[in-house]
Design a protein around this motif. Structure first.
Motif, PDB file in Angstrom:
ATOM      1  N   ILE A 114      37.081  52.673  51.204  1.00 49.80           N
ATOM      2  CA  ILE A 114      37.663  52.871  49.885  1.00 49.80           C
ATOM      3  C   ILE A 114      36.553  52.959  48.848  1.00 49.80           C
ATOM      4  CG2 ILE A 114      39.269  51.883  48.201  1.00 49.80           C
ATOM      5  CD1 ILE A 114      40.526  52.698  50.853  1.00 49.80           C
TER       6      ILE A 114
ATOM      7  N   GLU B  54      45.909  50.890  52.419  1.00 52.53           N
ATOM      8  CA  GLU B  54      46.204  49.696  51.633  1.00 52.53           C
ATOM      9  C   GLU B  54      45.412  48.479  52.090  1.00 52.53           C
ATOM     10  OE1 GLU B  54      50.856  50.071  50.532  1.00 52.53           O
ATOM     11  OE2 GLU B  54      50.420  49.678  52.642  1.00 52.53           O
TER      12      GLU B  54
ATOM     13  N   ASP C 285      42.481  47.564  52.848  1.00 52.63           N
ATOM     14  CA  ASP C 285      41.214  47.163  52.241  1.00 52.63           C
ATOM     15  C   ASP C 285      41.232  47.277  50.726  1.00 52.63           C
ATOM     16  OD1 ASP C 285      39.934  46.628  54.733  1.00 52.63           O
ATOM     17  OD2 ASP C 285      39.758  48.786  55.034  1.00 52.63           O
ATOM     18  N   VAL C 286      42.414  47.307  50.139  1.00 56.53           N
ATOM     19  CA  VAL C 286      42.570  47.401  48.689  1.00 56.53           C
ATOM     20  C   VAL C 286      43.132  46.064  48.193  1.00 56.53           C
ATOM     21  CG1 VAL C 286      43.610  48.686  46.800  1.00 56.53           C
ATOM     22  CG2 VAL C 286      42.995  49.871  48.925  1.00 56.53           C
ATOM     23  N   PRO C 287      42.291  45.184  47.664  1.00 54.51           N
ATOM     24  CA  PRO C 287      42.767  43.839  47.300  1.00 54.51           C
ATOM     25  C   PRO C 287      43.947  43.844  46.341  1.00 54.51           C
ATOM     26  CG  PRO C 287      40.370  43.957  47.201  1.00 54.51           C
ATOM     27  CD  PRO C 287      40.851  45.346  47.435  1.00 54.51           C
TER      28      PRO C 287
ATOM     29  N   ARG D 276      46.379  46.050  46.052  1.00 53.59           N
ATOM     30  CA  ARG D 276      47.611  46.385  46.758  1.00 53.59           C
ATOM     31  C   ARG D 276      48.051  45.238  47.673  1.00 53.59           C
ATOM     32  NH1 ARG D 276      50.107  51.137  47.806  1.00 53.59           N
ATOM     33  NH2 ARG D 276      49.606  51.430  45.594  1.00 53.59           N
TER      34      ARG D 276
ATOM     35  N   SER E 283      37.736  42.113  49.767  1.00 55.17           N
ATOM     36  CA  SER E 283      39.053  41.547  50.088  1.00 55.17           C
ATOM     37  C   SER E 283      38.955  40.080  50.481  1.00 55.17           C
ATOM     38  CB  SER E 283      39.697  42.354  51.214  1.00 55.17           C
ATOM     39  OG  SER E 283      40.007  43.662  50.799  1.00 55.17           O
TER      40      SER E 283
ATOM     41  N   ASP F  25      47.189  45.440  41.584  1.00 53.12           N
ATOM     42  CA  ASP F  25      48.007  46.620  41.872  1.00 53.12           C
ATOM     43  C   ASP F  25      48.450  47.324  40.592  1.00 53.12           C
ATOM     44  OD1 ASP F  25      48.945  48.377  43.777  1.00 53.12           O
ATOM     45  OD2 ASP F  25      50.902  47.408  43.988  1.00 53.12           O
TER      46      ASP F  25
ATOM     47  N   GLY G  65      37.743  47.020  44.732  1.00 52.84           N
ATOM     48  CA  GLY G  65      38.311  47.656  45.915  1.00 52.84           C
ATOM     49  C   GLY G  65      37.245  48.435  46.646  1.00 52.84           C
TER      50      GLY G  65
ATOM     51  N   THR H  24      42.863  49.079  42.215  1.00 57.44           N
ATOM     52  CA  THR H  24      42.407  48.687  43.549  1.00 57.44           C
ATOM     53  C   THR H  24      41.853  47.272  43.591  1.00 57.44           C
ATOM     54  OG1 THR H  24      40.216  49.623  43.171  1.00 57.44           O
ATOM     55  CG2 THR H  24      41.865  51.073  44.138  1.00 57.44           C
ATOM     56  N   GLY H  25      41.405  46.757  42.454  1.00 58.43           N
ATOM     57  CA  GLY H  25      40.832  45.416  42.422  1.00 58.43           C
ATOM     58  C   GLY H  25      41.901  44.342  42.350  1.00 58.43           C
TER      59      GLY H  25
END
Length: 566
Positions: free
Chosen positions: A9, A262, A264-266, A268, A308, A352, A380, A415-416
């Motif tokens: 990402i 998703e 690896d997207v903290p 989300r 993450s 998110d 992210g 993403t963060g």
């Protein structure tokens, strides 16, 4: 479960934020509401787990796992043949059990991963039942392994079961469970592990399982729908079916969550965790898409945290009770929160969403009129980029008015993930000293509630000894600032009328005995006993057991309220 390699990402960095004592009407964007005065269940870190989280040779390092306070991992069976993404077979549940035990994690054994291919290639019933016998026998022979909490019969039968060759899956479930129960009548059965939730399919499965006395002890399906928005509806639909069939409520375990774009997207993933907590899910595992032995992207190079990891570390730091969070919609900003009454500390993890948004906290009366507010973020940046620390956005003092405070967070990255800590400006202990039993890792015992218990909860029915499949014990993962001897005070109840005992061990060391004189009755707290423990600086695991491997067993019975280290 799909298994294929994908790119990481893109890095996005969060901008600064300010703490503003405003009202929601004045705040721009969207508002996440946190009611600190509305606890709804104890902190148990339900979503801190992973499919193929651990690998042999202590991968990843214990030092990366202890802060996460892992709940439940799903691992391949003894004799694993599965070759995920072309990797050699690994993660054998019995071989990684020692590490899981060291960090307080339970594990479920995924039986069909004895086959090398995915989707699984059916050979025949004689072959499958022979393999079932082999796996169960290996587990029965592993007398030092006590953290196995379930047999997962199959994985994604709505996608991987070969009906033309093996017959109806529901009939196959009956046959397999009955075969396991000829050898192992103790270990819980979990399933059916559908790839997607479907009410009609679930109703048919439960009806067959009920009528043949092979209901799963733990209910499993996967949430891999590119969105967490379906979680609440799926849980409610399942509970309705369960009730309509006269089936007692089963714990729900989502043992794969978050799609490839998703995981690896903290930001989300924080939304998934929020919805699992609110829906009452008992456990949830990060989905496996890449390599095993990293908790699915939380650790890189065996010992370095990714972005993450920090979000899960914030989750692991939570204690006390989960408290109510209300997002403005099922998509967009969401988060989960806790309140530790012993430290008067509020933790909120959210994300998110992009742009300027707010977190509105209510029910803060116990914290006083002046509070310290710390806000930090993690980006992210994917599964292969090490992140040595989160970014501190602000650390300020704010005024609580009418028990309320609104924190504005400008320039959020979707993403963060973000972490908000609110606590009094004075009188806060330098480190956590009290650890509630209901927040700990609980094996073959029950989390219960009582008005007289610390934080309203305790652990009881710590009754079993003599068999590593049903030994009862509680593991406390504690964090202390220095290596030294600590006085450990244990809050307890003992309604037997005579002195009871439990075993005490920490960090896998020698066993000693704790004695509990009789108290006024069960669920009636206020009594304590004290002992001394020599702990290392940082994280330690303290076990109190009625039964455990290498311990002969306690006498009588006792309920645990908390431990306190001073």
């Amino acid at each position: 479960m799909s298994r294929r390699s994908l790119l990481g990402i893109t890095v996005l960095v969060a901008a600064a934020a300010a703490v503003l004592p405003t009202t929601p009407a004045q705040a721009a964007g969207h508002t996440l509401v946190v009611n600190v005065a509305a606890p709804f269940r104890p902190v148990t870190h339900v979503a801190s787990g992973g499919l193929y989280a651990l690998a042999e040779n202590n991968r990843p390092a214990d030092s990366t796992l202890l802060p996460l306070r892992l709940n439940t991992n799903t691992q391949p069976p003894p004799g694993v043949g599965q070759r995920p993404n072309g990797q050699p077979p690994g993660g054998d549940a019995l071989l990684v059990a020692a590490q899981g035990d060291r960090v307080g994690a339970a594990q479920v054994i995924r039986m069909p991963d004895i086959y090398p291919n995915f989707p699984y290639q059916w050979v025949g019933w004689d072959d499958w039942l022979s393999k079932v016998d082999t796996m169960v026998t290996a587990r029965l022979n592993a007398t030092s392994v006590s953290n196995v909490v379930g047999w997962e019969i199959w994985n994604e039968p709505d996608y991987t079961w070969n009906t033309s060759a093996a017959g109806d899956f529901n009939a196959g479930w009956v046959r397999t469970v009955q075969r396991i129960r000829t050898r192992d009548t103790v270990t819980p059965i979990v399933g059916p592990s559908y790839a997607t939730y479907d009410t009609n399919r679930m109703r048919t499965f439960l009806t067959v399982a009920r009528d043949n006395n092979v209901l799963p002890d733990v209910m499993i399906w996967h949430e891999l729908n590119h969105s967490s928005a379906a979680v609440a509806g799926n849980v409610a639909a399942y509970r309705s079916v369960e009730s309509s069939l006269g089936i007692s409520p089963r714990p729900i375990f989502i043992n794969e969550y978050a799609w490839t774009d998703e995981i690896d997207v903290p930001g989300r993933v924080s939304s998934y965790i929020a919805k699992f907590e609110r829906a009452g899910v008992a456990a949830a595992d990060r989905a496996f898409w890449y390599e095993y032995g990293t908790v699915n992207g939380l650790v890189v190079n065996n010992s370095e945290p990714t972005a993450s990891w920090w979000m899960y570390k914030w989750y692991g730091d939570m204690a006390g009770s989960m408290v109510s969070t209300t997002p403005p919609a099922q998509t967009g900003i969401d988060g989960f929160a806790s309140y530790d009454s012993t430290r008067r500390r509020v933790d909120v993890v959210f994300g998110d969403e992009s742009g300027t948004n707010s977190v509105r906290l209510t029910g803060l009366g116990a914290l006083g009129s002046s509070v310290q507010v710390t806000l930090e973020s993690t980006p992210g940046s994917g599964r292969t980029t090490a992140v040595s620390a989160p970014t501190t956005i602000s650390n300020t003092t704010a005024t609580v008015s009418g028990g309320q405070l609104t924190v504005s967070v400008p320039n959020m990255s979707a993403t963060g993930a973000y972490h908000l800590v609110v606590q009094p400006t004075s009188g806060v202990p330098a480190y956590q000293q009290r650890y509630e039993a209901e927040n700990a890792s609980v094996f073959r015992a029950a989390r219960l509630s009582a008005s007289g218990a610390s934080n309203g909860g305790y652990v009881g029915r710590i009754d079993n000894t003599g068999n590593p499949r049903n030994d009862s014990y509680v593991d406390f993962v504690v964090n202390v600032p220095t290596a030294r001897s600590y006085t450990m005070t244990i809050g307890y109840a003992n309604g037997t009328g005579a002195t009871s005992t439990q075993g005490l061990a920490y960090n896998g060391g020698a066993w000693s005995t704790v004695s509990y004189p009789p108290t006024a009755g069960w669920g009636q707290f206020g009594s304590t006993v004290s002992t001394t423990v020599s702990l290392r600086a940082g994280y330690n695991v303290i076990r109190l057991a009625k039964g455990s491997p290498f311990f002969g067993g306690g006498t009588g019975f006792a309920e645990l309220d908390y431990i306190q280290l001073t």
